[in-house]
Design an enzyme around this catalytic site. Structure first.
Site, mmCIF file in Angstrom:
data_model
loop_
_atom_site.group_PDB
_atom_site.id
_atom_site.type_symbol
_atom_site.label_atom_id
_atom_site.label_comp_id
_atom_site.label_asym_id
_atom_site.label_seq_id
_atom_site.Cartn_x
_atom_site.Cartn_y
_atom_site.Cartn_z
ATOM 1 N N CYS C 86 16.107 2.936 -23.666
ATOM 2 C CA CYS C 86 16.821 1.665 -23.469
ATOM 3 C C CYS C 86 16.638 1.218 -22.032
ATOM 4 C CB CYS C 86 18.305 1.837 -23.757
ATOM 5 S SG CYS C 86 19.265 0.410 -23.221
ATOM 6 N N ILE C 87 16.216 -0.007 -21.860
ATOM 7 C CA ILE C 87 15.877 -0.460 -20.507
ATOM 8 C C ILE C 87 17.098 -0.492 -19.592
ATOM 9 C CG2 ILE C 87 15.972 -2.929 -21.119
ATOM 10 C CD1 ILE C 87 13.522 -3.219 -19.167
#
Lengths: 110, 97, 138, 117
Positions: C86-87
Site C-alpha cells: 500500500c503506497i
C-alpha cells in the site's frame, strides 16, 4: 513548471506542493495556481475554501465523489457536479484543488 | 459456515474472547499462532470455544512448535494444507488478532 | 468466480504484520506456500499497515535467523505473484520505489522491485475478483 | 458486492483504526455497498468529544462524519461491547445503530465479504 523561483525552494517541494501546510495563505495559493496555469476567480476561490472546510471538518483530504457531494451541499446543487469541478480545475480536480488550497499531498492512494 | 481464525492467546489478548460473541452455531474455529494456547484442556477458553462453535480445529505444527500436547481432545489437529482447504470452503474467514 | 471444472480457487491475501512484530507474517508466508502447493491461485497479496516492511530490501538477518522479507520476496518472484505494498503505508514507513524516492527527494529506494506501490483500490479489486480473501493480522 | 467491516480497534493506540477507516472509505469510493460494525474496543471510535489534536493525531470522530458523503449509511454498534465498557448510546455518535448479538451475527451471515480489522 513546478517550483516558482529560487526563493520558493524552501517552501515548496519539487512538485510544487507546500512543504509546511501551516504556512498556507491566499497569496501562496495564487502563486501555486499560476504555476499550474490557472488564474483564480471567485468560482475557484469558492471551491478552494470549500476544500479547506472539508479538510477541517473531516480530517481527510477531499476525494472526487464525496467532495462533489459536499460542494453541492455547501454551495449550490448545480456546482456539486464533477464536470463543474473539471471545468475550473482540469484533469484531476481534487488533487489540484488540494495543492492550491494547501492541503496534504495525496499519497496517490486511490 | 464462517471460519474464525484465532491468532492470540486469551491470556494476553481480549480478541480471543471477543471472537466468542460473533461465532455462530454453524461456524468453525481454528487456533493458530499463540491461539494454540487456548486449546489447552480444562481451561475456560477451550471449553467456551467447544461450546460455541460447531467444530474446533488447531494447526498441528503450531502446537508442536510450542511443545503443547495437553490440548482438549475435541480439537481436531490439522495440517497447514488442511487449514488452506478449510479457509477456502468457508463463506468468510474472520481473523481475530 | 468459482471454477466448477476443478476445485481450484483464487485468493486475495492481506498481511498487516511487520517481520518482527508478531509471528503472523511468517504464518501468512507458510499459508501462501501451502495454497500454491495445492494448486490454488493467489490473485494478489496486499501488504498493508506494518506489513509494508515485508517489501524492504535493506534488512540483514543474522545467518542463523530467517530473513522474512527476503523469503516473501523469493516466494513472490518464484511464482510470479502480483503483490502490492500500500503506497500510503509504504511511504510512511520508508518503503520507496525509485519513482517515489525521487518524488519525495530521498536518496534511497528501499522497496524490493518484485513488488509495487499502489493504492487500496488494488485490494478492493482483489477481494471482488477472487473466491476468497484472508487477512493475517498484526 | 456487500462488504461488512468489523472495526475492532480503539482509535489512537495504533494507526490500525485509522488505516481501517481508509480501507472503508476506499471501498465505498469504489462503489461497493459498505456496512460497518463497531465492536469490542472499536466502539471507542464512536465516542463523542474526541480531541485527538492533543495527541497530534487525526480525529477519528471527525472522519466518521464523512460517511454520509461516501454513501455509507449502514453503521452499527455492538450493544454488548458498549455495555462492557460502561458506555451508553448517549456517549456515542448518533449515526450508529446499536444492535444485539443475534443482529451482529445476522449481519455477518448476509455479507458477501467480511473484513475483520
Amino acid at each position: 513548471m513546478t517550483v516558482h523561483d529560487e526563493s520558493d525552494k524552501e517552501s515548496f517541494d519539487k512538485e510544487g506542493f507546500l512543504k509546511n501546510i501551516q504556512q498556507w495563505n491566499e497569496t501562496m495559493a495564487i502563486a501555486i495556481a499560476k504555476a499550474e496555469n490557472i488564474e483564480l476567480y471567485d468560482a475557484h476561490w469558492e471551491l478552494i475554501h470549500c476544500a479547506r472546510a472539508y479538510f477541517q471538518q473531516f480530517d481527510i483530504s477531499p476525494e472526487m465523489r464525496p467532495f462533489v457531494k459536499w460542494v453541492g451541499q455547501q454551495l449550490d446543487k448545480d456546482k456539486g457536479r464533477s464536470i463543474y469541478l473539471l471545468s475550473l480545475f482540469p484533469q484531476s480536480p481534487t488533487k489540484l484543488i488540494s495543492k492550491i488550497a494547501g492541503l496534504p499531498k495525496p499519497a496517490n492512494c486511490i | 459456515m464462517n471460519l474464525h481464525i484465532i491468532h492470540k492467546s486469551a491470556n494476553t489478548h481480549q480478541s480471543a474472547h471477543n471472537a466468542l460473541h460473533l461465532i455462530h452455531q454453524d461456524d468453525y474455529i481454528i487456533l493458530i499462532d499463540d491461539g494454540i494456547y487456548n486449546a489447552i484442556s480444562q481451561t475456560d477458553i477451550s471449553q467456551a470455544y467447544l461450546n460455541t462453535a460447531k467444530r474446533c480445529f488447531l494447526l498441528n505444527e503450531h502446537a508442536l512448535a510450542r511443545g503443547i500436547e495437553n490440548t482438549d481432545k475435541n480439537f481436531t489437529h490439522i495440517t497447514m494444507a488442511e487449514f488452506v482447504e478449510l479457509s477456502l470452503i468457508a463463506n468468510n474467514n474472520i481473523s481475530w488478532y | 468466480m468459482p471454477n466448477s471444472q476443478t476445485d481450484k480457487k483464487t485468493l486475495a491475501i492481506m498481511v498487516l504484520s511487520s517481520p518482527h512484530a508478531s509471528a503472523h507474517a511468517q504464518t501468512a508466508l507458510a499459508y501462501c506456500q501451502s495454497v500454491l502447493d495445492a494448486g490454488h491461485q493467489i490473485y494478489r497479496i496486499f501488504f498493508y499497515h506494518e506489513a509494508a516492511y515485508l517489501g524492504n530490501t535493506a534488512n540483514c538477518a543474522p545467518q542463523d535467523e530467517i530473513n522474512l522479507s527476503d523469503r516473501w520476496q523469493q516466494l513472490i518472484q518464484k511464482y510470479d505473484i502480483d503483490s502490492v505494498v500500500c503506497i500510503a503505508s509504504g511511504l510512511k514507513r520508508g518503503m520507496l520505489d525509485t519513482t517515489e524516492a525521487k518524488r519525495y527527494e530521498k536518496t534511497t529506494a528501499s522497496l524490493s522491485p518484485c513488488t509495487e506501490l499502489s493504492g487500496l483500490g488494488q485490494w478492493i479489486d482483489a477481494v471482488n475478483q477472487t473466491d476468497q480473501h484472508i487477512i493475517f493480522g498484526n | 458486492m456487500k462488504y461488512l467491516y468489523l472495526l475492532r480497534q480503539a482509535p489512537y493506540q495504533s494507526s490500525l483504526a485509522r488505516e481501517a477507516l481508509d480501507m472503508v472509505l476506499a471501498t465505498a469510493a469504489f462503489d461497493q455497498h459498505v456496512q460497518l460494525l463497531f465492536i469490542n474496543d472499536g466502539v471507542f471510535q464512536l465516542q463523542k468529544g474526541q480531541q485527538a489534536d492533543l495527541l497530534q493525531q487525526k480525529n477519528i470522530e471527525k472522519t466518521l462524519q464523512a460517511f454520509a458523503l461516501y454513501d455509507i449509511n449502514d453503521v452499527y454498534c455492538c450493544s454488548h461491547s458498549l455495555q462492557l465498557r460502561g458506555l451508553t448510546t448517549d456517549n456515542i455518535d448518533a449515526s450508529a445503530q446499536v444492535i444485539d448479538q443475534a443482529q451482529c451475527q445476522a449481519l455477518i451471515q448476509q455479507a458477501d465479504k467480511v473484513i475483520s480489522l
